[in-house]
Design an enzyme around this catalytic site. Structure first.
Site, PDB file in Angstrom:
ATOM      1  N   LYS A  17       0.835  -1.213   0.000  1.00 27.73           N
ATOM      2  CA  LYS A  17       0.000   0.000   0.000  1.00 27.73           C
ATOM      3  C   LYS A  17       0.867   1.259   0.000  1.00 27.73           C
ATOM      4  O   LYS A  17       0.656   2.167  -0.810  1.00 27.73           O
ATOM      5  CB  LYS A  17      -0.897   0.018   1.247  1.00 27.73           C
ATOM      6  CG  LYS A  17      -1.556   1.368   1.497  1.00 27.73           C
ATOM      7  CD  LYS A  17      -2.447   1.354   2.702  1.00 27.73           C
ATOM      8  CE  LYS A  17      -1.780   1.570   4.035  1.00 27.73           C
ATOM      9  NZ  LYS A  17      -1.569   2.977   4.440  1.00 27.73           N
ATOM     10  N   ILE A 122       2.309  18.586   7.971  1.00 27.16           N
ATOM     11  CA  ILE A 122       3.076  18.397   6.717  1.00 27.16           C
ATOM     12  C   ILE A 122       4.096  19.517   6.514  1.00 27.16           C
ATOM     13  O   ILE A 122       4.503  19.807   5.395  1.00 27.16           O
ATOM     14  CB  ILE A 122       2.151  18.284   5.482  1.00 27.16           C
ATOM     15  CG1 ILE A 122       1.256  19.526   5.334  1.00 27.16           C
ATOM     16  CG2 ILE A 122       1.316  17.019   5.517  1.00 27.16           C
ATOM     17  CD1 ILE A 122       0.681  19.690   3.939  1.00 27.16           C
ATOM     18  N   ASP A 123       4.506  20.138   7.637  1.00 28.72           N
ATOM     19  CA  ASP A 123       5.448  21.259   7.541  1.00 28.72           C
ATOM     20  C   ASP A 123       6.734  20.880   6.806  1.00 28.72           C
ATOM     21  O   ASP A 123       7.321  21.695   6.087  1.00 28.72           O
ATOM     22  CB  ASP A 123       5.775  21.798   8.950  1.00 28.72           C
ATOM     23  CG  ASP A 123       6.303  20.705   9.863  1.00 28.72           C
ATOM     24  OD1 ASP A 123       5.587  19.703  10.076  1.00 28.72           O
ATOM     25  OD2 ASP A 123       7.446  20.824  10.337  1.00 28.72           O
ATOM     26  N   GLN A 124       7.178  19.635   6.951  1.00 31.69           N
ATOM     27  CA  GLN A 124       8.445  19.239   6.312  1.00 31.69           C
ATOM     28  C   GLN A 124       8.295  19.088   4.797  1.00 31.69           C
ATOM     29  O   GLN A 124       9.223  19.341   4.047  1.00 31.69           O
ATOM     30  CB  GLN A 124       8.985  17.944   6.929  1.00 31.69           C
ATOM     31  CG  GLN A 124       9.312  18.062   8.403  1.00 31.69           C
ATOM     32  CD  GLN A 124      10.344  19.152   8.674  1.00 31.69           C
ATOM     33  OE1 GLN A 124      11.414  19.166   8.073  1.00 31.69           O
ATOM     34  NE2 GLN A 124      10.014  20.082   9.554  1.00 31.69           N
ATOM     35  N   ILE A 325       6.820   7.121  17.138  1.00 32.93           N
ATOM     36  CA  ILE A 325       6.551   7.823  15.879  1.00 32.93           C
ATOM     37  C   ILE A 325       5.265   8.644  15.977  1.00 32.93           C
ATOM     38  O   ILE A 325       5.249   9.816  15.600  1.00 32.93           O
ATOM     39  CB  ILE A 325       6.470   6.830  14.696  1.00 32.93           C
ATOM     40  CG1 ILE A 325       7.731   5.964  14.627  1.00 32.93           C
ATOM     41  CG2 ILE A 325       6.244   7.575  13.374  1.00 32.93           C
ATOM     42  CD1 ILE A 325       9.017   6.699  14.298  1.00 32.93           C
ATOM     43  N   ARG A 395      -8.783  -0.449   4.201  1.00 27.86           N
ATOM     44  CA  ARG A 395      -7.906   0.612   3.687  1.00 27.86           C
ATOM     45  C   ARG A 395      -6.528   0.051   3.356  1.00 27.86           C
ATOM     46  O   ARG A 395      -5.851   0.585   2.476  1.00 27.86           O
ATOM     47  CB  ARG A 395      -7.754   1.734   4.728  1.00 27.86           C
ATOM     48  CG  ARG A 395      -9.028   2.486   4.974  1.00 27.86           C
ATOM     49  CD  ARG A 395      -8.764   3.691   5.816  1.00 27.86           C
ATOM     50  NE  ARG A 395      -7.803   4.580   5.152  1.00 27.86           N
ATOM     51  CZ  ARG A 395      -7.495   5.775   5.576  1.00 27.86           C
ATOM     52  NH1 ARG A 395      -8.065   6.244   6.671  1.00 27.86           N
ATOM     53  NH2 ARG A 395      -6.633   6.507   4.931  1.00 27.86           N
TER      54      ARG A 395
HETATM   55  N1  EPU Z   1       5.964  14.754  10.804  1.00 24.08           N
HETATM   56  C1  EPU Z   1       6.111  16.091  11.046  1.00 24.08           C
HETATM   57  N2  EPU Z   1       6.107  16.965   9.979  1.00 24.08           N
HETATM   58  C2  EPU Z   1       5.955  16.533   8.709  1.00 24.08           C
HETATM   59  C3  EPU Z   1       5.792  15.169   8.458  1.00 24.08           C
HETATM   60  C4  EPU Z   1       5.807  14.289   9.541  1.00 24.08           C
HETATM   61  O1  EPU Z   1       6.251  16.513  12.192  1.00 24.08           O
HETATM   62  O2  EPU Z   1       5.950  17.384   7.802  1.00 24.08           O
HETATM   63  C5  EPU Z   1       5.980  13.798  11.919  1.00 24.08           C
HETATM   64  C6  EPU Z   1       4.664  13.027  12.068  1.00 24.08           C
HETATM   65  O3  EPU Z   1       3.711  13.754  12.795  1.00 24.08           O
HETATM   66  C7  EPU Z   1       5.107  11.760  12.744  1.00 24.08           C
HETATM   67  C8  EPU Z   1       6.507  11.538  12.172  1.00 24.08           C
HETATM   68  O4  EPU Z   1       6.915  12.785  11.632  1.00 24.08           O
HETATM   69  O5  EPU Z   1       5.201  11.951  14.117  1.00 24.08           O
HETATM   70  C9  EPU Z   1       6.597  10.502  11.077  1.00 24.08           C
HETATM   71  O6  EPU Z   1       5.575  10.716  10.115  1.00 24.08           O
HETATM   72  P1  EPU Z   1       5.754  10.390   8.567  1.00 24.08           P
HETATM   73  O7  EPU Z   1       5.626  11.648   7.810  1.00 24.08           O
HETATM   74  O8  EPU Z   1       6.952   9.552   8.345  1.00 24.08           O
HETATM   75  O9  EPU Z   1       4.443   9.531   8.291  1.00 24.08           O
HETATM   76  P2  EPU Z   1       3.643   9.543   6.947  1.00 24.08           P
HETATM   77  O10 EPU Z   1       4.575   9.726   5.827  1.00 24.08           O
HETATM   78  O11 EPU Z   1       2.478  10.431   7.077  1.00 24.08           O
HETATM   79  C10 EPU Z   1       3.890   6.982   6.424  1.00 24.08           C
HETATM   80  C11 EPU Z   1       2.970   5.834   6.219  1.00 24.08           C
HETATM   81  C12 EPU Z   1       2.323   5.463   7.539  1.00 24.08           C
HETATM   82  C13 EPU Z   1       3.445   5.084   8.522  1.00 24.08           C
HETATM   83  C14 EPU Z   1       4.426   6.254   8.660  1.00 24.08           C
HETATM   84  C15 EPU Z   1       5.614   5.949   9.540  1.00 24.08           C
HETATM   85  C16 EPU Z   1       2.267   6.176   3.926  1.00 24.08           C
HETATM   86  C17 EPU Z   1       1.190   6.516   2.960  1.00 24.08           C
HETATM   87  N3  EPU Z   1       1.959   6.211   5.238  1.00 24.08           N
HETATM   88  O12 EPU Z   1       3.081   8.050   6.910  1.00 24.08           O
HETATM   89  O13 EPU Z   1       1.516   4.322   7.299  1.00 24.08           O
HETATM   90  O14 EPU Z   1       2.914   4.783   9.781  1.00 24.08           O
HETATM   91  O15 EPU Z   1       4.910   6.635   7.348  1.00 24.08           O
HETATM   92  O16 EPU Z   1       6.285   4.857   9.078  1.00 24.08           O
HETATM   93  O17 EPU Z   1       3.369   5.864   3.522  1.00 24.08           O
HETATM   94  C18 EPU Z   1      -0.186   2.782   7.810  1.00 24.08           C
HETATM   95  O18 EPU Z   1       0.085   2.206   6.737  1.00 24.08           O
HETATM   96  O19 EPU Z   1      -0.944   2.277   8.680  1.00 24.08           O
HETATM   97  C19 EPU Z   1       0.387   4.098   8.061  1.00 24.08           C
HETATM   98  C20 EPU Z   1      -0.123   4.945   8.956  1.00 24.08           C
END
Ligand code: EPU
Length: 418
Positions: A17, A122-124, A325, A395
């Protein structure tokens, strides 16, 4: 489901996924028809196809023997916008932001709000796009990004983010010049996206490490690509074998993507062996408690925390599980209590004392991985367990109940999928 049957046999893992979602979005970067195979049939994938169609792409899943294949093409004018109605159902819709601004010079994407497991800003993603020269505004709940031509730049992520790394990578491939991204996510899904981008003609180096370097190119070509197997589904099926006291071959499970999970299952007493392009899990007579700390890849994945916790509820001893996380990823705990689990939460740590037996009960799924953990616990519990709000499961798991039934589980879906 009625618990108590030891699972036996072979089961196949579907496509990943979390690789499929960014990869489908990457089709926006090329003209012509892009073909992706081994695309799992999941609600989130259907949402991403809908996002692409809303913008004016032709995006569809084929039928019959090719039902695992999706074709995407940009037929006419694109409206580079992802509306609130879709983004609120799936945060990963934000993955169109990078490709849209790179290819069409502008994007308007609804800001994803928080979700059940955390605030998830999504600030990053925005910091990275700004570093490539995008002009970013937040208005009326939407992110508006514009750039006549993105320019390569330095991006040093303050937080390691999977979709953030992917979004900026998809923008940088069409930027003018060289981009260096530091403190990147190293997940196999990031590597897989880079593989697809490079097949399209991009010049991405270092994906899978924390520094990714990209030489921008002028244009990209459509590709044909089969998506890698889902390591989290594979891990969930290994735990199903372990918790039921069974012996299961999980076909297509890639050991190199599951090191941390394999280590913990072995520590718990399971025998895990590579076999026939997959992994076999043979459960021990009695499971041992192990401690788990979730971290970014290659550490123990947060997406397997709920499932391992289910396993620990019936293991011998006490397990300490730390979630590092997401701030709210213990919502399965009160539901596991209903099945008789002994778990105490202190901040981001859960202390799980193994019990002799779980007892079936009606429980409610709160998010994707929580729903998987409740099903795993139900496979072990005495008597009947009914998991509601199972749409969360759809999902991210392709017909999990059918796969488990194929291994001998007494499980059925009471209401058909919508
Ligand atoms: N974060 C920030 N700012 C940002 C982006 C992230 O502070 O701009 C923080 C988040 O709040 C979190 C941490 O960084 O505390 C990690 O978040 P990340 O951005 O890595 O998560 P994501 O990209 O939104 C993906 C997967 C998730 C998985 C996480 C961590 C996808 C579509 N989703 O989410 O998958 O848990 O990485 O490995 O790739 C799932 O499949 O159940 C799922 C939630």
């Amino acid at each position: 489901m009625k618990g108590g049957t030891a699972l036996h046999g072979e089961v196949e893992v579907s496509g990943a996924k979390n690789a499929a979602l960014p990869i489908l979005a990457s089709a926006l970067l090329a003209d012509g028809t892009t073909t992706f195979r081994n695309v799992p049939d999941l609600a989130d994938v259907a949402t991403m196809l809908e996002v692409l169609r809303t913008m004016g792409c032709e995006a569809a899943r084929l039928t019959g023997k090719k039902a695992d294949t999706c074709e995407i093409s940009i037929a006419g004018n694109i409206t580079p916008e992802a509306p609130y109605d879709l983004v609120k159902t799936m945060r990963a819709s934000v993955l169109v932001l990078g490709p849209l601004v790179a290819r069409f010079g502008r994007a308007r994407v609804s800001m994803p709000g928080g979700c059940a497991i955390g605030a998830r800003p999504i600030d990053q993603h925005l910091k990275g796009l700004k570093a490539l020269g995008a002009d970013i505004h937040l208005t009326e709940g939407y992110v508006e990004a514009r750039a006549k031509q993105l320019k390569g730049g330095m991006v040093n992520f303050d937080v390691i983010t999977v979709t953030g790394t992917e979004n900026v990578m998809m923008a940088a491939v069409l930027a003018k010049g060289r981009t260096v991204m530091e403190n990147c996510a190293r997940e196999p899904e990031v590597e897989e996206l880079a593989r697809v981008l490079n097949k399209m003609g991009a010049k991405v180096e270092g994906a899978g490490t924390s520094v990714i370097t990209i030489e921008g190119v002028e244009s990209l070509n459509p590709v044909d690509h089969a998506i890698l197997p889902d390591r989290i589904e594979a891990g969930t099926l290994l735990v199903a074998a372990a918790i039921s006291g069974g012996n299961v071959l999980v076909k297509h499970a890639r050991p190199e993507h599951l090191d941390a999970v394999i280590d913990k299952l072995r520590e718990a007493g399971c025998t895990i062996t590579a076999e026939g392009g997959g992994l076999r899990c043979k459960a021990p007579r009695s499971l041992k408690s192990v401690n788990i700390t979730t971290t970014e890849h290659p550490g123990f994945p947060t997406d397997m925390q709920a499932q391992l916790m289910a396993l620990m509820t019936v293991s011998h001893g006490t397990s300490v599980i730390s979630e590092n996380i997401f701030e709210n990823r213990f919502m399965h705990v009160p539901e596991l209590h209903r099945l008789g689990a002994d778990i105490t939460i202190q901040g981001h740590t859960a202390v799980v004392k193994g019990v002799k037996a779980l007892s079936g009960a009606p429980v409610m799924a709160t998010d994707l991985r929580a729903s998987a953990s409740l099903i795993l616990a139900g496979l072990r519990a005495d008597g009947q367990t009914e998991v509601s709000r199972v749409y969360h499961l759809d999902r991210g798991y392709e017909r999990l109940e059918r796969k488990l039934r194929g291994l001998g589980a007494d499980i059925r879906r009471v209401k058909e999928r919508a």
